[in-house]
Scaffold this active site. Structure first.
Site, short mmCIF file in Angstrom:
data_model
loop_
_atom_site.label_atom_id
_atom_site.label_comp_id
_atom_site.label_asym_id
_atom_site.label_seq_id
_atom_site.Cartn_x
_atom_site.Cartn_y
_atom_site.Cartn_z
N CYS A 34 98.71 -75.94 -7.55
CA CYS A 34 97.77 -76.80 -6.83
C CYS A 34 97.05 -77.67 -7.86
O CYS A 34 96.68 -77.19 -8.94
CB CYS A 34 96.76 -75.96 -6.04
SG CYS A 34 97.58 -74.86 -4.86
N SER B 33 93.52 -63.99 0.40
CA SER B 33 93.54 -65.45 0.46
C SER B 33 94.91 -65.97 0.04
O SER B 33 95.46 -65.55 -0.97
CB SER B 33 92.46 -66.00 -0.48
OG SER B 33 92.54 -67.40 -0.55
N CYS C 254 88.70 -69.42 -9.92
CA CYS C 254 89.77 -68.58 -10.47
C CYS C 254 90.50 -69.23 -11.64
O CYS C 254 90.76 -70.41 -11.65
CB CYS C 254 90.75 -68.21 -9.36
SG CYS C 254 91.67 -69.59 -8.68
N CYS D 265 86.30 -59.95 -6.64
CA CYS D 265 87.43 -60.87 -6.49
C CYS D 265 88.49 -60.48 -7.52
O CYS D 265 88.21 -60.46 -8.72
CB CYS D 265 86.90 -62.28 -6.74
SG CYS D 265 88.17 -63.52 -6.79
N CYS E 165 93.53 -76.61 -9.55
CA CYS E 165 93.26 -75.20 -9.87
C CYS E 165 93.63 -74.85 -11.31
O CYS E 165 94.71 -75.19 -11.79
CB CYS E 165 94.05 -74.32 -8.90
SG CYS E 165 93.91 -72.56 -9.26
N LEU F 159 93.01 -74.11 2.73
CA LEU F 159 93.51 -75.26 3.49
C LEU F 159 93.34 -76.55 2.68
O LEU F 159 94.31 -77.22 2.34
CB LEU F 159 92.76 -75.34 4.83
CG LEU F 159 93.45 -76.17 5.89
CD1 LEU F 159 94.76 -75.53 6.33
CD2 LEU F 159 92.53 -76.37 7.09
N CYS G 57 99.97 -68.74 -12.12
CA CYS G 57 100.38 -68.98 -10.72
C CYS G 57 101.44 -70.07 -10.71
O CYS G 57 101.37 -71.03 -11.46
CB CYS G 57 99.19 -69.41 -9.88
SG CYS G 57 99.62 -69.65 -8.14
N GLU H 241 91.59 -62.08 -14.80
CA GLU H 241 90.16 -61.99 -14.58
C GLU H 241 89.80 -61.40 -13.22
O GLU H 241 90.58 -61.45 -12.29
CB GLU H 241 89.49 -63.35 -14.71
CG GLU H 241 90.42 -64.51 -14.71
CD GLU H 241 89.71 -65.83 -14.82
OE1 GLU H 241 90.03 -66.55 -15.76
OE2 GLU H 241 88.87 -66.15 -13.98
N1 SAH Z 1 96.39 -68.29 -4.50
C1 SAH Z 1 95.47 -67.92 -3.50
C2 SAH Z 1 94.30 -67.09 -4.00
C3 SAH Z 1 93.71 -67.48 -5.31
S1 SAH Z 1 92.87 -69.03 -5.37
C4 SAH Z 1 94.97 -69.12 -2.76
O1 SAH Z 1 95.26 -70.23 -3.18
O2 SAH Z 1 94.33 -68.93 -1.73
C5 SAH Z 1 91.34 -68.61 -4.60
C6 SAH Z 1 90.56 -69.79 -4.06
O3 SAH Z 1 89.95 -70.52 -5.12
C7 SAH Z 1 91.45 -70.77 -3.31
O4 SAH Z 1 90.88 -71.15 -2.09
C8 SAH Z 1 91.50 -71.91 -4.28
O5 SAH Z 1 91.86 -73.05 -3.61
C9 SAH Z 1 90.10 -71.90 -4.85
N2 SAH Z 1 89.95 -72.69 -6.07
C10 SAH Z 1 90.85 -72.92 -7.03
N3 SAH Z 1 90.34 -73.74 -7.98
C11 SAH Z 1 89.08 -74.04 -7.58
C12 SAH Z 1 88.03 -74.83 -8.14
N4 SAH Z 1 88.20 -75.46 -9.28
N5 SAH Z 1 86.86 -74.92 -7.46
C13 SAH Z 1 86.69 -74.24 -6.30
N6 SAH Z 1 87.63 -73.45 -5.74
C14 SAH Z 1 88.82 -73.35 -6.38
FE1 SF4 Z 2 97.84 -70.73 -7.22
FE2 SF4 Z 2 95.88 -70.41 -5.37
FE3 SF4 Z 2 95.45 -71.80 -7.65
FE4 SF4 Z 2 97.04 -72.81 -5.78
S1 SF4 Z 2 94.84 -72.37 -5.57
S2 SF4 Z 2 97.45 -72.79 -8.00
S3 SF4 Z 2 98.04 -70.98 -5.02
S4 SF4 Z 2 95.89 -69.64 -7.50
#
Ligand code: SAH
Ligand code: SF4
Length: 382
Positions: A124, A224, A366, A113, A127, A248, A120, A92
């Site tokens: 996390c 990022s 994402c 974006c 996510c 972070l 991935c 996406e």
């Molecule tokens: N893997 C990289 C980039 C993709 S994630 C990273 O982790 O930075 C992009 C951003 O979206 C990250 O800051 C991630 O923590 C945030 N993100 C993921 N799931 C989310 C959610 N459910 N609500 C808000 N932000 C989210």
């Molecule tokens: Fe991957 Fe970024 Fe999502 Fe963590 S926040 S699972 S590194 S896409």
């Protein structure tokens, strides 16, 4: 045999190949114009290239474009594009109009974006992208195409001749075409961990940055990362001046480690040292992204260490209310709790913003649209 894609090639690589083929140099400019200004999707459209040259290109390179699966949102709001790749994987991109300078970039027309991987591997806990694991890295052209395909979609096909002509003149004059593009800011924070696909990402960004390609300034590109320390250091040593954002989400190892497994490999101390290295090398502010999750990282006890870290590294903090993911238990805190967190940070002299999230209603975080689509496809298949 799988052919390399033409949009994964840098200008110099093509120039060397064309020299071998004894194709005159101006043909390369014509080709690049078709690819990056007119954004055509077939060799046959390149009408000013001789037929035998087109055949030769077809024999040696693929010319893939992204197939639109689903589009959500309207032209004036955040729009989400779900793309189907040649192997049927889904990725996406999210288009955010008139972005009010989230990462210190100039506030202008559109921020896109983009995704860098299918799924991935970093898992996390909050996510959607990591939920189904990692499938593969995107090729450079699949990253580049996310920009081109959206611009194509907006113009209803290839760009009209008069618009492209003025871009061509600029290109000839050596000016960047970025100011002419629909997309002039990039944030690399779609699906995937960009720095885990380092070489393809750098190749794609080099193409998107080059005056002969996307013409998008490096300072308008924000990468990022969840905090891959060796790659942050490597990126600091690159010539291009990309902006860096760190996911972070916790200001102590205890809190961060609970929601981000990567913190075990690269704890905060090492991450902070790599950020400091980046900041010193590039001389520009980095950004900390901090999702506010109720009862997880929104207590005032996190404010103090977050403020210390931000000040030490001259980092700006973007607070992002958590975007609910189906199947995960996390919630965003109430608005007063969000505002209080922001106030407490600011009271400690930190530059911080609280994102009153765009695109919440269309699953803009994402991986969410892909997850939904894949789940409904699976349900259909049962
Ligand atoms: N893997 C990289 C980039 C993709 S994630 C990273 O982790 O930075 C992009 C951003 O979206 C990250 O800051 C991630 O923590 C945030 N993100 C993921 N799931 C989310 C959610 N459910 N609500 C808000 N932000 C989210
Ligand atoms: Fe991957 Fe970024 Fe999502 Fe963590 S926040 S699972 S590194 S896409």
């Amino acid at each position: 045999m799988v052919l390399p894609d033409i949009k994964s090639q840098a200008r110099e690589e093509l120039a060397a190949r064309f020299a071998e083929w004894t194709v005159p140099a101006y043909r390369l400019d014509q080709l690049l114009h078709w690819l990056y200004v007119r954004r055509v999707t077939s060799w046959d459209e390149m009408s000013n290239l001789p037929r035998d040259f087109r055949e030769k290109l077809r024999e040696h390179f693929s010319l893939q474009s992204l197939e639109l699966d689903t589009k959500q949102g309207s032209r004036d709001t955040t729009q989400k594009f779900l793309w189907r790749l040649a192997d049927h994987s889904l990725i996406e991109s999210v288009l955010i109009p008139a972005n009010p300078s989230l990462y210190g970039e100039a506030s202008d027309r559109h921020t896109l974006c983009v995704s860098t991987q299918v799924g991935c591997a970093y898992g996390c806990k909050f996510c959607a992208s990591g939920l189904e694991g990692w499938k593969r890295n995107l090729e450079p052209h699949e990253i580049v195409e996310q920009v081109l395909a959206i611009e194509r979609d907006y113009s209803g096909g290839t760009l009209p001749t008069n618009a492209s002509r003025s871009s061509e003149d600029r290109l000839k004059a050596g000016l960047q075409t970025g100011s002419e593009r629909l997309v002039n800011n990039l944030v690399i924070m779609g699906m995937g961990e960009p720095l885990a696909n380092y070489d393809h990402l750098l190749k794609a960004l080099t193409i998107l940055n080059a005056p002969w390609g996307g013409g998008i300034g490096a300072r308008k590109i924000t990468i990022s990362t969840s905090g891959l320390v060796p790659q942050i250091r490597k990126l600091a040593d690159e010539a291009l001046q990309f902006r860096l954002a760190i996911s972070l989400h916790g200001a102590t190892d205890e809190v961060r480690g609970k929601i981000m497994p990567v913190n075990k490999k690269y704890p905060l101390k090492e991450l902070a040292a790599a950020c400091e290295y980046y900041q010193k090398k590039k001389g520009r502010m980095i950004t900390f992204e901090y999702i506010l999750m109720a009862g997880v990282n929104d207590s005032l006890e996190q404010v103090e260490p977050l403020a210390k870290l931000a000040q030490k590294l001259h980092a700006k903090v973007n607070l992002i209310p958590y975007n609910k993911v189906e199947g995960l238990p996390w919630e965003r805190p109430s608005e007063p709790v969000q505002e209080q967190f922001l106030k407490n940070l600011e009271a400690r002299g930190v530059t911080a913003t609280l994102r009153r999230e765009k695109g919440h209603d269309i699953d803009a975080a994402c991986g969410q649209l892909r997850l939904k689509t894949e789940r409904s496809l699976n349900t259909l298949a049962q």
